[in-house]
Design an enzyme around this catalytic site. Structure first.
Site, PDB file in Angstrom:
ATOM      1  N   THR A  89      18.658  -1.780   4.085  1.00 55.96           N
ATOM      2  CA  THR A  89      18.250  -1.152   2.829  1.00 55.96           C
ATOM      3  C   THR A  89      19.093   0.070   2.496  1.00 55.96           C
ATOM      4  O   THR A  89      19.705   0.665   3.389  1.00 55.96           O
ATOM      5  CB  THR A  89      16.765  -0.714   2.938  1.00 55.96           C
ATOM      6  OG1 THR A  89      16.342  -0.169   1.686  1.00 55.96           O
ATOM      7  CG2 THR A  89      16.557   0.343   4.005  1.00 55.96           C
TER       8      THR A  89
ATOM      9  N   GLU B  22      17.163   1.922   0.246  1.00 53.87           N
ATOM     10  CA  GLU B  22      15.899   2.396  -0.324  1.00 53.87           C
ATOM     11  C   GLU B  22      15.745   1.995  -1.792  1.00 53.87           C
ATOM     12  O   GLU B  22      15.441   0.863  -2.051  1.00 53.87           O
ATOM     13  CB  GLU B  22      15.693   3.891  -0.059  1.00 53.87           C
ATOM     14  CG  GLU B  22      14.539   4.622  -0.726  1.00 53.87           C
ATOM     15  CD  GLU B  22      13.204   3.915  -0.893  1.00 53.87           C
ATOM     16  OE1 GLU B  22      12.842   3.055  -0.085  1.00 53.87           O
ATOM     17  OE2 GLU B  22      12.508   4.237  -1.875  1.00 53.87           O
TER      18      GLU B  22
ATOM     19  N   THR C 265      15.631  -3.622  -1.220  1.00 52.48           N
ATOM     20  CA  THR C 265      15.886  -3.852   0.214  1.00 52.48           C
ATOM     21  C   THR C 265      16.123  -5.346   0.408  1.00 52.48           C
ATOM     22  O   THR C 265      15.918  -6.127  -0.516  1.00 52.48           O
ATOM     23  CB  THR C 265      14.710  -3.367   1.091  1.00 52.48           C
ATOM     24  OG1 THR C 265      14.596  -1.976   0.932  1.00 52.48           O
ATOM     25  CG2 THR C 265      14.851  -3.680   2.545  1.00 52.48           C
TER      26      THR C 265
ATOM     27  N   ASP D 264      11.544   8.519   1.594  1.00 48.00           N
ATOM     28  CA  ASP D 264      10.421   7.899   2.318  1.00 48.00           C
ATOM     29  C   ASP D 264       9.607   8.936   3.096  1.00 48.00           C
ATOM     30  O   ASP D 264       8.514   8.625   3.591  1.00 48.00           O
ATOM     31  CB  ASP D 264      10.923   6.827   3.306  1.00 48.00           C
ATOM     32  CG  ASP D 264      11.135   5.476   2.631  1.00 48.00           C
ATOM     33  OD1 ASP D 264      10.895   5.362   1.418  1.00 48.00           O
ATOM     34  OD2 ASP D 264      11.548   4.527   3.325  1.00 48.00           O
TER      35      ASP D 264
ATOM     36  N   GLU E  99      17.146   7.240   1.381  1.00 52.03           N
ATOM     37  CA  GLU E  99      16.050   6.884   2.294  1.00 52.03           C
ATOM     38  C   GLU E  99      15.127   8.067   2.594  1.00 52.03           C
ATOM     39  O   GLU E  99      13.966   7.880   2.954  1.00 52.03           O
ATOM     40  CB  GLU E  99      16.638   6.360   3.604  1.00 52.03           C
ATOM     41  CG  GLU E  99      15.841   5.259   4.249  1.00 52.03           C
ATOM     42  CD  GLU E  99      15.986   3.938   3.499  1.00 52.03           C
ATOM     43  OE1 GLU E  99      14.955   3.340   3.164  1.00 52.03           O
ATOM     44  OE2 GLU E  99      17.130   3.520   3.244  1.00 52.03           O
TER      45      GLU E  99
ATOM     46  N   SER F 153       9.240   4.159   7.996  1.00 54.53           N
ATOM     47  CA  SER F 153       9.587   2.962   7.246  1.00 54.53           C
ATOM     48  C   SER F 153       8.424   1.978   7.288  1.00 54.53           C
ATOM     49  O   SER F 153       7.506   2.102   8.111  1.00 54.53           O
ATOM     50  CB  SER F 153      10.814   2.307   7.880  1.00 54.53           C
ATOM     51  OG  SER F 153      11.097   1.072   7.258  1.00 54.53           O
ATOM     52  N   SER F 154       8.480   1.000   6.390  1.00 59.73           N
ATOM     53  CA  SER F 154       7.536  -0.120   6.445  1.00 59.73           C
ATOM     54  C   SER F 154       8.236  -1.418   6.797  1.00 59.73           C
ATOM     55  O   SER F 154       7.617  -2.485   6.777  1.00 59.73           O
ATOM     56  CB  SER F 154       6.859  -0.296   5.084  1.00 59.73           C
ATOM     57  OG  SER F 154       6.167   0.870   4.741  1.00 59.73           O
TER      58      SER F 154
ATOM     59  N   GLY G  83      10.397  -4.741   0.019  1.00 60.47           N
ATOM     60  CA  GLY G  83       9.235  -4.387  -0.804  1.00 60.47           C
ATOM     61  C   GLY G  83       8.527  -3.115  -0.392  1.00 60.47           C
ATOM     62  O   GLY G  83       7.325  -2.971  -0.661  1.00 60.47           O
TER      63      GLY G  83
HETATM   64  O1  DON Z   1      11.890   1.708   4.840  1.00 63.60           O
HETATM   65  C1  DON Z   1      11.161   1.369   3.937  1.00 63.60           C
HETATM   66  O2  DON Z   1      10.048   0.958   4.103  1.00 63.60           O
HETATM   67  C2  DON Z   1      11.701   1.419   2.519  1.00 63.60           C
HETATM   68  N1  DON Z   1      12.632   2.484   2.377  1.00 63.60           N
HETATM   69  C3  DON Z   1      12.333   0.112   2.234  1.00 63.60           C
HETATM   70  C4  DON Z   1      12.748   0.070   0.805  1.00 63.60           C
HETATM   71  C5  DON Z   1      12.186  -1.053   0.078  1.00 63.60           C
HETATM   72  O3  DON Z   1      11.802  -2.061   0.609  1.00 63.60           O
HETATM   73  C6  DON Z   1      12.114  -0.924  -1.377  1.00 63.60           C
HETATM   74  N2  DON Z   1      11.147   0.042  -1.776  1.00 63.60           N
HETATM   75  N3  DON Z   1      11.097   1.045  -2.189  1.00 63.60           N
END
Ligand code: DON
Length: 577
Positions: free
Chosen positions: A411, A413, A393, A435, A432, A456-457, A477
């Protein structure tokens, strides 16, 4: 990524009115992680993307124009982290209205998806599949951002990316390594192997990598507008790719097809959402509301910390542990997320009182954000740890001469998304939808569902003081994004670091997991102290790749990218004086 062959500035002259002459610093030919100056500032992970954004600012564009231009370039030079077929979240401080807006450009699940669509599928199989591709939100985000807040047309904003894609960029070690790490799955798709394994192997370091198909995709998007994707021919090609992935003859990979239909693309909307807001030490911290858990989890942790008499690294890890327990239990793209209560002082006090001298044993149970808070309620819910996360990302920050600010996370993902390039279009699809919680997990707020956005984070964050921006930041991350943003805020406001030090400082991440992951420098500094207090620590060589900016007064801005994580980032200002 290294410099493009043609400076993006040259490209923009064609369509943006010239700005008054300024004392522009000479453009660096290499990434520089810190810059201080006036008239606008940008930090991304990539020199080409930063240059494109700075060029837009110099030509009179605003922060939103520059953020979109940089995002589109990142789709070329960081194609394994971001691209037009991905998603993201954008936080925007509008200086004229003194208001924070946010755009939710998160991918959606197709209408045909149900809570059990991922049940029984091994995670790794989900990663490389048509099933994991969400309806893309990035093109809609760029379109909405430009129409509501920008000054450039969609076509103009894509111009620097078109140039970079057609002229090419020099392959660096990171790009080579990411391609090599993906080679086993890239070779299983004819379209991906053709683009990224041109002679059956990753493009060598030092070679020029061109993506003329992506240049043409951006050109067509500029000509035809977002409808070309959201219901038009490009959309139809995405659907065809998702339903019948172009698997290389002879491949033994079990590639599950997706459920996406053209009607899912037609139905997609990027959404303006109210930001989350918490007050911390006289600052107002704005972030992304659900379906991201970024704003609520950073916000809850800050509230918990504020309720404690002392803030140190032990308290940082404990507040994060508790906030993640609540995130996992309550946050997702569902009606009735108790956001107000999760971000209330009453709930924070109730959670904070669980923090003592010794570490709570993870996973800790979620609290009860019901609006009725005792002095120290013991949690009764079912504890769930946070899933494993990868490092990809990307995040960028922009400020312009008018004081507008953008923090933007985008991102696809996984590194390389789902591994499937749309034939002839030069873009990887996102994965994505991995997630979502795969389940079965009754009651989990993050199970898949029709039209639903996976939790999401991502945590693009803007901090105001007295209604004016003082700081903006974010990171990639996965779920470590939340702890990276939280730790940088604490470094800056509690641990007496300047912004540059706050980003460079070694990181740790506690997400309600048995072990706290930490970088070597953090282990060296705090291992003994934290183990004595019951924490279990394990090495994570690199956490996050943040970008941030801070207003230093009198229109002076400092913009900061990573000094070394992920090969370092690129920070530039419009004028140094
Ligand atoms: O939305 C999110 O939180 C994650 N899909 C973002 C992806 C990322 O930072 C890398 N990690 N898997």
């Amino acid at each position: 990524m290294r410099p493009v062959l043609l400076p993006a500035a040259a490209v923009l002259i064609a369509f943006v009115p010239a700005a008054p002459a300024v004392a522009a610093p000479a453009e660096p030919q290499q990434k520089v992680p810190v810059a201080t100056g006036y008239g606008g500032a940008v930090a991304t992970v990539d020199l080409d993307a930063t240059k494109a954004a700075i060029s837009v600012l110099r030509r009179g564009g605003n922060a939103v124009d520059a953020a979109v231009a940089a995002g589109a370039v990142l789709g070329v030079t960081e194609p394994y982290s971001a691209g037009p077929t991905g998603g993201g979240f954008l936080v925007y401080y509008d200086a004229a209205r003194r208001k924070v807006h946010t755009i939710d450009g998160r991918e959606t699940a197709p209408k045909a998806m149900t809570a059990s669509s991922f049940e029984g599928i091994p995670f790794e199989e989900g990663v490389t599949s048509g099933l994991s591709a969400g309806v893309p939100g990035t093109v809609a985000t760029w379109d909405l951002a430009l129409r509501r807040f920008g000054t450039l047309s969609f076509r103009q904003a894509l111009q620097p990316a078109i140039e970079v894609a057609s002229k090419g960029f020099v392959v660096d070690q990171t790009f080579y390594d990411q391609t090599a790490a993906n080679a086993a799955r890239f070779k299983d798709f004819t379209s991906t192997a053709k683009l990224y394994l041109p002679n059956g192997a990753p493009p060598p370091v030092g070679s020029v990598f061109r993506n003329p198909e992506l240049a043409e995709t951006y050109r067509e998007l500029g000509r035809r507008g977002p409808g070309w994707l959201y219901g038009g021919r490009f959309g139809a090609e995405i659907v065809a790719t998702v339903k019948r992935p172009p698997v290389t003859p002879g491949s033994t990979r079990n590639v599950r097809p997706g459920l996406m239909e053209l009607s899912d693309l037609t139905a997609y909307r990027a959404l303006l959402r109210e930001p989350t807001k918490v007050s911390y030490e006289g600052l107002d911290v704005y972030g992304m509301a659900p379906p991201s858990s970024g704003g609520s989890t950073v916000g809850e942790a800050l509230n918990i910390l504020q309720a404690l008499p002392h803030v140190g690294v032990h308290e940082y890890l404990e507040a994060s542990k508790l906030a993640f327990a609540d995130r996992n239990a309550y946050v997702g793209d569902i009606p009735g997320v108790p956001l107000k209560e999760l971000l209330s002082d009453g709930f924070a006090k109730e959670r904070a009182c669980l923090i003592g001298d010794q570490a709570l044993t993870p996973p800790v149970a979620p609290g009860n954000p019901d609006g009725s808070y005792g002095p120290c309620a013991q949690p009764t819910g079912i504890a769930s740890p946070t899933a494993k996360e990868g490092p990809e990302t990307t995040h960028l920050v922009v400020a312009d001469r008018w004081g507008n600010v953008v923090a933007y996370n985008l991102t696809i993902e996984s590194t390389g998304g789902n591994g499937i390039v749309v034939p002839g279009r030069g873009v990887l699809l996102n994965n994505e939808l991995t997630d979502f919680t795969f389940g079965p997990a009754p009651g989990d707020p993050n199970l898949p569902g029709p039209g639903k956005r996976p939790r999401s984070s991502m945590a693009p964050t803007v901090v105001l003081k007295g209604g004016k921006p003082v700081l903006a930041l974010g990171s990639p991350g996965g779920s470590t994004i939340i702890t990276t943003v939280l730790q940088i805020l604490l470094n800056r406001y509690d641990f007496d670091m300047n912004l540059e030090q706050a980003l460079a400082a070694p990181r740790a991440t506690q997400r309600n997991t048995a072990q706290t992951q930490a970088e070597q420098g953090f282990l060296d500094a705090y291992r003994a102290e934290l183990e004595a207090r019951g924490h279990q620590l394990v090495l994570n060589p690199e956490i996050g790749a943040a970008t941030a900016l801070e207003f230093l007064g009198r229109d002076k801005v400092q913009v900061v990218a990573e000094p070394s994580r992920r090969g370092g980032g690129s920070a530039m200002v419009v004028r140094s004086r």
